[in-house]
Design an enzyme around this catalytic site. Sequence first.
Site, PDB file in Angstrom:
ATOM      1  N   ASP A   8      54.948 -40.197 -12.891  1.00 15.10           N
ATOM      2  CA  ASP A   8      54.171 -39.471 -12.088  1.00 15.10           C
ATOM      3  C   ASP A   8      53.651 -38.125 -11.822  1.00 15.10           C
ATOM      4  OD1 ASP A   8      54.066 -41.666 -11.054  1.00 15.10           O
ATOM      5  OD2 ASP A   8      57.147 -41.933  -9.950  1.00 15.10           O
TER       6      ASP A   8
ATOM      7  N   ARG B  21      59.787 -44.426  -2.189  1.00 20.86           N
ATOM      8  CA  ARG B  21      59.466 -43.760  -3.884  1.00 20.86           C
ATOM      9  C   ARG B  21      60.075 -42.528  -3.108  1.00 20.86           C
ATOM     10  NH1 ARG B  21      54.649 -43.448  -7.494  1.00 20.86           N
ATOM     11  NH2 ARG B  21      54.853 -40.722  -6.208  1.00 20.86           N
TER      12      ARG B  21
ATOM     13  N   HIS C  33      56.027 -45.775 -16.480  1.00 23.12           N
ATOM     14  CA  HIS C  33      55.855 -46.845 -15.934  1.00 23.12           C
ATOM     15  C   HIS C  33      54.371 -47.437 -15.690  1.00 23.12           C
ATOM     16  CE1 HIS C  33      55.935 -44.263 -13.383  1.00 23.12           C
ATOM     17  NE2 HIS C  33      54.948 -44.546 -12.312  1.00 23.12           N
TER      18      HIS C  33
ATOM     19  N   HIS D 150      51.358 -45.579 -16.648  1.00 23.97           N
ATOM     20  CA  HIS D 150      51.153 -43.789 -15.906  1.00 23.97           C
ATOM     21  C   HIS D 150      52.736 -42.828 -15.865  1.00 23.97           C
ATOM     22  CE1 HIS D 150      52.337 -45.237 -12.063  1.00 23.97           C
ATOM     23  NE2 HIS D 150      52.833 -44.776 -11.836  1.00 23.97           N
TER      24      HIS D 150
END
Length: 275
Positions: A97, A264, A249, A95
């Site tokens: 983000d 994150r 990623h 995917h």
Amino acid sequence: MKIEPASAAVGANISDVDLANISNAEVAKLTEAWARHGVLFFRDQHLSPEQHIAFAERFADIDVNQFFQPVADYPQIAEVRKEADQIVNIGGGWHTDHSYDQIPAKGSILLAREVPPTGGDTRFASVAAAYNELSDGLKKTLESLHAHHSNEHVFGAGTEHKEAAGERFVNPEAVGGAIHPVVIRHPNTGEKLLYVNAAFTTHFVGWTPEESRPLLDFLLEHTAQDRFSTQFQWEPGSIAMWDNRSTWHWALNDYHGHRRLMHRITIAGEPLTAA
Ligand code: SIN
């Protein structure tokens, strides 16, 4: 500061730099390397949450993730966590983000706090390299298409994903989606990028989900090939900083029985431009 390619298609290892004390010249060099390589890998950067936030803000404003449990006292930092007794991890499929946002996050800066003794690597793929190797005929078709992206099936109340994630996902009522061109241009490099992904792209505009599936599946399998990707092995204090337009990623989920804790920060992007 040393910059060495991590693989033929994507990623660079950066050394001889202290991200807690970084100069404007180093930020400029990293900005250029980030656009060129898609993801930058660093070792031994044991940043405090304040230093992590300050480093991210050297590149853009923070685009606060709405769905991950935030780190206590730091709403700007999303927790990416799997406990020893949990089965499902976060980000366990290819995917990028925030593609479900109308203006998706430009990049993400992930800092490893606790890692399992083995496993728990993250894979990264170049959607620029994958796009370049498509036929001219398919490129032409893709450049004429837009696609729907949604997060309802991932973060929405009662969905399998949300149930499995438990308290790690919050705000199920905030789910939504966006429509984006299937091929976009990178704002810095001008490269053409395939902008669909396995987690959030549901169908092409004007096509049904059933009609879209075979072409989406082809693009997903094509991009996931090893020659377009690299794999990063984490240590506490490692950082990966990826571009959400030019890379995908996938957090591997091969460390059951051990805890993995990452912090994150996602940073704000600009409107996407069709190729
Ligand atoms: C993510 O998908 O943002 C998390 C990646 C990882 O935990 O390696």
